[in-house]
Design an enzyme around this catalytic site. Structure first.
Site, PDB file in Angstrom:
ATOM      1  N   ARG A 219      36.911  72.361  67.740  1.00  0.00           N
ATOM      2  CA  ARG A 219      37.144  72.323  66.528  1.00  0.00           C
ATOM      3  C   ARG A 219      36.832  71.600  65.693  1.00  0.00           C
ATOM      4  O   ARG A 219      36.810  70.119  65.968  1.00  0.00           O
ATOM      5  CB  ARG A 219      38.990  72.452  66.073  1.00  0.00           C
ATOM      6  CG  ARG A 219      38.831  72.485  64.434  1.00  0.00           C
ATOM      7  CD  ARG A 219      40.765  72.012  64.258  1.00  0.00           C
ATOM      8  NE  ARG A 219      40.611  72.861  63.004  1.00  0.00           N
ATOM      9  CZ  ARG A 219      41.634  71.650  61.850  1.00  0.00           C
ATOM     10  NH1 ARG A 219      41.762  70.749  63.262  1.00  0.00           N
ATOM     11  NH2 ARG A 219      41.424  71.033  61.326  1.00  0.00           N
TER      12      ARG A 219
ATOM     13  N   HIS B  69      37.067  70.945  55.296  1.00  0.00           N
ATOM     14  CA  HIS B  69      37.800  70.304  56.107  1.00  0.00           C
ATOM     15  C   HIS B  69      37.657  68.336  55.257  1.00  0.00           C
ATOM     16  O   HIS B  69      37.155  66.900  55.348  1.00  0.00           O
ATOM     17  CB  HIS B  69      37.236  68.882  56.985  1.00  0.00           C
ATOM     18  CG  HIS B  69      39.013  68.452  57.397  1.00  0.00           C
ATOM     19  ND1 HIS B  69      39.054  68.693  59.274  1.00  0.00           N
ATOM     20  CD2 HIS B  69      39.218  67.032  57.517  1.00  0.00           C
ATOM     21  CE1 HIS B  69      39.714  67.819  59.426  1.00  0.00           C
ATOM     22  NE2 HIS B  69      40.021  66.847  58.628  1.00  0.00           N
TER      23      HIS B  69
ATOM     24  N   GLU C   7      44.701  71.167  55.897  1.00  0.00           N
ATOM     25  CA  GLU C   7      45.773  70.419  55.522  1.00  0.00           C
ATOM     26  C   GLU C   7      45.497  70.285  54.073  1.00  0.00           C
ATOM     27  O   GLU C   7      45.322  69.466  53.245  1.00  0.00           O
ATOM     28  CB  GLU C   7      46.315  68.789  55.861  1.00  0.00           C
ATOM     29  CG  GLU C   7      45.919  68.710  56.724  1.00  0.00           C
ATOM     30  CD  GLU C   7      45.893  67.404  57.869  1.00  0.00           C
ATOM     31  OE1 GLU C   7      46.060  66.910  56.996  1.00  0.00           O
ATOM     32  OE2 GLU C   7      46.476  67.021  58.776  1.00  0.00           O
TER      33      GLU C   7
ATOM     34  N   ASN D 216      49.340  71.147  61.597  1.00  0.00           N
ATOM     35  CA  ASN D 216      48.608  69.337  62.234  1.00  0.00           C
ATOM     36  C   ASN D 216      49.936  68.992  62.559  1.00  0.00           C
ATOM     37  O   ASN D 216      50.649  69.189  61.471  1.00  0.00           O
ATOM     38  CB  ASN D 216      47.468  68.921  61.526  1.00  0.00           C
ATOM     39  CG  ASN D 216      46.014  69.777  61.413  1.00  0.00           C
ATOM     40  OD1 ASN D 216      45.973  70.271  62.402  1.00  0.00           O
ATOM     41  ND2 ASN D 216      46.119  69.243  60.633  1.00  0.00           N
TER      42      ASN D 216
ATOM     43  N   TYR E 148      51.965  65.554  63.267  1.00  0.00           N
ATOM     44  CA  TYR E 148      51.866  64.184  64.073  1.00  0.00           C
ATOM     45  C   TYR E 148      53.188  63.262  63.950  1.00  0.00           C
ATOM     46  O   TYR E 148      53.418  62.292  64.891  1.00  0.00           O
ATOM     47  CB  TYR E 148      51.420  63.139  62.570  1.00  0.00           C
ATOM     48  CG  TYR E 148      49.230  63.839  63.192  1.00  0.00           C
ATOM     49  CD1 TYR E 148      48.761  63.281  64.053  1.00  0.00           C
ATOM     50  CD2 TYR E 148      48.848  64.958  62.561  1.00  0.00           C
ATOM     51  CE1 TYR E 148      47.819  62.792  64.510  1.00  0.00           C
ATOM     52  CE2 TYR E 148      47.460  64.765  62.354  1.00  0.00           C
ATOM     53  CZ  TYR E 148      46.934  64.228  63.612  1.00  0.00           C
ATOM     54  OH  TYR E 148      45.521  64.510  63.646  1.00  0.00           O
TER      55      TYR E 148
ATOM     56  N   GLU F 159      45.599  70.213  65.250  1.00  0.00           N
ATOM     57  CA  GLU F 159      45.632  68.830  65.086  1.00  0.00           C
ATOM     58  C   GLU F 159      47.025  68.065  65.907  1.00  0.00           C
ATOM     59  O   GLU F 159      48.119  68.583  65.592  1.00  0.00           O
ATOM     60  CB  GLU F 159      44.954  68.062  64.584  1.00  0.00           C
ATOM     61  CG  GLU F 159      43.813  68.575  64.002  1.00  0.00           C
ATOM     62  CD  GLU F 159      43.432  67.365  62.086  1.00  0.00           C
ATOM     63  OE1 GLU F 159      44.650  66.502  61.526  1.00  0.00           O
ATOM     64  OE2 GLU F 159      42.907  68.085  61.565  1.00  0.00           O
TER      65      GLU F 159
HETATM   66  O1  IFM Z   1      42.440  62.325  60.534  1.00  0.00           O
HETATM   67  C1  IFM Z   1      42.932  62.711  59.949  1.00  0.00           C
HETATM   68  C2  IFM Z   1      42.673  64.772  60.300  1.00  0.00           C
HETATM   69  O2  IFM Z   1      41.002  64.855  59.031  1.00  0.00           O
HETATM   70  C3  IFM Z   1      43.477  65.005  59.488  1.00  0.00           C
HETATM   71  N1  IFM Z   1      44.645  65.366  60.098  1.00  0.00           N
HETATM   72  C4  IFM Z   1      45.311  64.431  60.219  1.00  0.00           C
HETATM   73  C5  IFM Z   1      44.277  63.085  60.368  1.00  0.00           C
HETATM   74  C6  IFM Z   1      45.269  61.800  61.262  1.00  0.00           C
HETATM   75  O3  IFM Z   1      45.225  61.104  60.091  1.00  0.00           O
END
Ligand code: IFM
Length: 462
Positions: free
Chosen positions: A78, A123, A168, A301, A303, A363
């Site tokens: 990606r 992005h 995002e 995404n 985290y 992600e």
């Molecule tokens: O590095 C970023 C990415 O560009 C978008 N998602 C979160 C990642 C980590 O912060």
């Protein structure tokens, strides 16, 4: 030894990056500044005033990088297309041929390597002149984005079969226009909510254009989602958690599925004076239907999670946060709590609350600065464990019925982490920024095993 858990046949294992974070070559082949070039040159915005001028020099080293992807056995890559390489001023009548040619070569080489290209259109590197026009808060940006999407999908659509319109929208709008942490660095709630709306509307309008140019392709959007939990059973904490979920998740998820903006949040924003009592000034008739265009997948995404306490809600302070603060071994270098089970719960919730056809984790990953030992090996045990625990949650979610069909590790290699510069290393590959030498970290060697046979090997098995 008991059978190891295994992903369903055809599950897609990939790695992800984005243009400004890795490409470098900021003034090569006709590229002009994006809002990030400007932001990085503004004192006080980015740690050490670092920038993406060189980054990982991927623009020149892409062949070598594809060889590394082959070593990692990934089935998909990606990447994002830099808008300022294609339409450097945003306004030109003809696209920049050199920019399109570069992505053309990248796509051909990926296909030749047996790696499926997944292209993200936006992005975050908006051509600076389009920001000067007004940027995402200005409704005219929608047509500009659709034109960019048209140009790129026309050129690559015969070979790229997976498209992500935006990466995002929460970050684009809230960090870019509400708390100013990201380019263009504005701090204005009205702008932020208008920006969010135009990002989503441009997604809605671009999808049919991409489909027309790239018949049979799969098209979706990527949202960064952060599950919210109340710190206590008190009504006030439950309300703080509801509000955070609305601010971060539902404000974007609902319109994606053709639903109006969440009524509880409109009420909150009115009470807080963020939107006028008469309603949302940027919303026009037909927008909701357009934003809810049918897609083939939802990219997420993931985290971390957020735990909310009523007296600690401050959106401008860049959520997510957990309360009490996690200890060092519970969090990554970003300060984000490691919460793999929240990923399972999120996947199950999305399947329950929204008509998602397919979910792709576009992600997931962790920043730790682990570098090479004297023998050159990068023993990033914590990252390996992080990937193992999150992939294990993916398997649990699949077992519970979530339609998860793919997973992209963030990131293919260490890169420019926006306002935090190069200190935050998310890569499966270590990059020595002095020499541009790349080294597969232990996590990459482990991920290569998983990607090769779809088996979730124990994390210590490298
Ligand atoms: O590095 C970023 C990415 O560009 C978008 N998602 C979160 C990642 C980590 O912060």
């Amino acid at each position: 030894m008991p059978d190891l858990p295994r992903f369903p046949d055809g599950f897609c294992f990939g790695v992800a990056t984005s243009s400004y974070q890795i490409e470098g070559a900021h003034d090569v082949d006709g590229r002009l500044p994006s809002i990030w070039d400007t932001f990085c040159r503004t004192p006080g915005k980015v740690v050490n005033m670092e920038n993406g001028d060189v980054a990982c020099d991927h623009y020149h080293r892409w062949r070598e990088d594809i060889e590394l992807m082959k070593k990692m056995n990934v089935g998909a890559y990606r990447f994002s297309v830099a808008w300022p390489r294609i339409l450097p001023t945003g306004f030109e009548s003809e696209p920049n041929a050199a920019g399109l040619d570069w992505y053309d070569r990248l796509v051909d080489a990926l296909l030749e390597a047996g790696i499926t290209p997944w292209a993200t259109l936006y992005h975050w590197d908006l051509p600076q002149p389009l920001q000067d026009m007004g940027g995402w808060p200005d409704r005219r940006i929608v047509d500009h984005f659709v034109r960019f999407a048209d140009i790129v999908s026309r050129r690559l659509g015969d070979r790229v079969g997976h498209w992500i319109t935006h990466n995002e929208p929460w970050v684009v709008s809230m960090l870019g226009y509400m708390n100013g942490e990201h380019a263009p660095g504005h701090k204005d709630w009205g702008e932020a909510l208008a920006a969010a709306h135009h990002v989503m509307l441009s997604h809605g309008r671009a999808v049919p254009v991409i489909r027309a140019n790239s018949p049979g392709s799969q098209v979706g959007i990527t949202l960064n989602l952060c599950p919210a939990y109340a710190a206590s059973p008190s009504e006030a904490d439950a309300d703080a958690s509801r509000h955070f979920d609305g601010f971060f998740n539902r404000w974007f998820l609902d319109p994606c599925y053709g639903r109006p903006y969440p009524a509880d949040m409109v009420k909150d924003y009115q009470a807080l004076g963020r939107v006028p009592a008469e309603g949302l000034p940027f919303l026009e008739a037909g927008d909701i239907e357009e934003m809810g265009v049918e897609t083939d997948f939802l990219g997420i995404n993931f985290y971390s999670r957020a735990i909310l306490r009523s007296d600690k809600v401050d959106e401008a302070d860049n959520a997510p946060r957990t309360i009490p603060d996690p200890t060092d071994d519970q969090k990554t270098d970003m300060g984000w709590e490691i919460a793999p089970d929240s990923l399972r719960r999120l996947l199950v919730r999305l399947d329950r609350d929204y008509p998602v056809k397919q979910i792709i984790i576009t992600e997931n990953g962790a920043a730790w600065a682990t570098g090479p030992d004297d023998d050159g090996r990068v023993r990033d045990v914590r990252r390996r464990d992080y990937f193992h625990s999150h992939l294990s949650s993916c398997l649990d979610a699949i077992e519970e019925g979530a339609p998860l069909t793919g997973y992209f590790g963030w990131s293919f290699m260490d890169n420019f982490e926006w306002a935090l510069g190069y200190g935050k290393r998310f890569g499966l590959i270590y990059v020595d920024y002095e020499t541009q030498q790349r080294t597969l970290k232990d996590s990459a060697l482990w991920y290569a095993r998983v990607a090769s046979d779809g088996v979730l090997h124990p994390s210590e098995s490298v």
